[in-house]
Design a protein around this motif. Structure first.
Motif, short mmCIF file in Angstrom:
data_model
loop_
_atom_site.label_atom_id
_atom_site.label_comp_id
_atom_site.label_asym_id
_atom_site.label_seq_id
_atom_site.Cartn_x
_atom_site.Cartn_y
_atom_site.Cartn_z
N VAL A 106 0.84 -1.19 0.00
CA VAL A 106 0.00 0.00 0.00
C VAL A 106 0.88 1.25 0.00
O VAL A 106 0.57 2.24 -0.65
N GLY A 107 2.01 1.19 0.70
CA GLY A 107 2.96 2.30 0.67
C GLY A 107 3.50 2.54 -0.73
O GLY A 107 3.70 3.68 -1.15
N LEU A 108 3.72 1.47 -1.45
CA LEU A 108 4.17 1.57 -2.84
C LEU A 108 3.15 2.35 -3.67
O LEU A 108 3.51 3.26 -4.41
N GLY A 109 1.89 2.00 -3.51
CA GLY A 109 0.84 2.73 -4.22
C GLY A 109 0.71 4.17 -3.76
O GLY A 109 0.63 5.09 -4.57
N MET A 110 0.71 4.39 -2.46
CA MET A 110 0.55 5.74 -1.91
C MET A 110 1.79 6.59 -2.20
O MET A 110 1.68 7.81 -2.34
N GLY A 111 2.95 5.97 -2.35
CA GLY A 111 4.18 6.71 -2.64
C GLY A 111 4.15 7.37 -4.00
O GLY A 111 4.98 8.23 -4.30
N MET A 112 3.19 7.00 -4.83
CA MET A 112 3.08 7.60 -6.15
C MET A 112 2.38 8.96 -6.12
O MET A 112 2.32 9.65 -7.12
#
Length: 185
Positions: free
Chosen positions: A25-31
């Motif tokens: 989820v951090g990977l997605g939110m990091g965008m």
């Protein structure tokens, strides 16, 4: 001594497995266009929720049934779906305003959605009588580090994908939310 090492190793593996959703989820939110200070705060907030949720689960595990843990997973899946839809939708909108951002209440919802599964595990560990301090330390530290790693990697990917990075991030959140909800269908 070997029993303690075995228990710590087991909890570390469990914490790593639970933290993988924080990483994803951090990977997605990091965008999102996030400054480093916000990335730091998001990681700490998720780490705190990964301490608080299993602690509540450990305490409640002595008193509640498994149905409550299943309900927590369902709510977490719904929250991730909402965040994912909002990110994908905002990619196609002309304006830059977002319904949910990782600030204030949006950050609390984000941290809660990622941490609800640790409540379920805490519930189970509470039933089995795991050592509370070891559980919350392992879960909190590992989730914080994995969230930071996901957010920083997502930030790099955003630079490579440009305008479509937020849609990809939303798709990741949608996929993870659906993964949590599939057992309910």
């Amino acid at each position: 001594m070997s029993e303690l090492v075995g228990e710590i190793l087991t909890l570390a593996i469990m914490a790593f497995a639970l933290g993988m959703d924080a990483f994803s989820v951090g990977l997605g939110m990091g965008m999102y266009k996030l400054p480093l200070r916000r990335i730091f705060n998001i990681g700490l907030m998720i780490g705190l929720f990964h301490v608080w949720m299993p602690l509540v689960g450990l305490i409640a595990g002595k008193y509640l049934s498994e149905k409550f843990g299943t309900f927590a997973t369902f709510i977490g899946g719904l929250l991730l779906l909402v965040l994912g839809v909002q990110m994908v939708w905002s990619t196609f909108k002309k304006g830059d305003e977002k319904i949910i951002t990782p600030i204030g209440l949006g950050l609390l919802l984000f941290a809660l959605s990622v941490s609800l599964d640790s409540f379920s595990v805490g519930l189970t560990l509470g039933i089995y009588g795991a050592k509370t301090v070891m559980v919350i330390l392992c879960f909190g530290i590992v989730a914080t580090v994995q969230t930071w790693a996901g957010l920083l990697l997502g930030r790099k990917v955003r630079g490579w994908l440009g305008a479509y990075s937020e849609a990809l991030g939303g798709a990741i959140l949608l996929g993870f939310g659906l993964k949590l909800l599939i057992p309910f269908w």
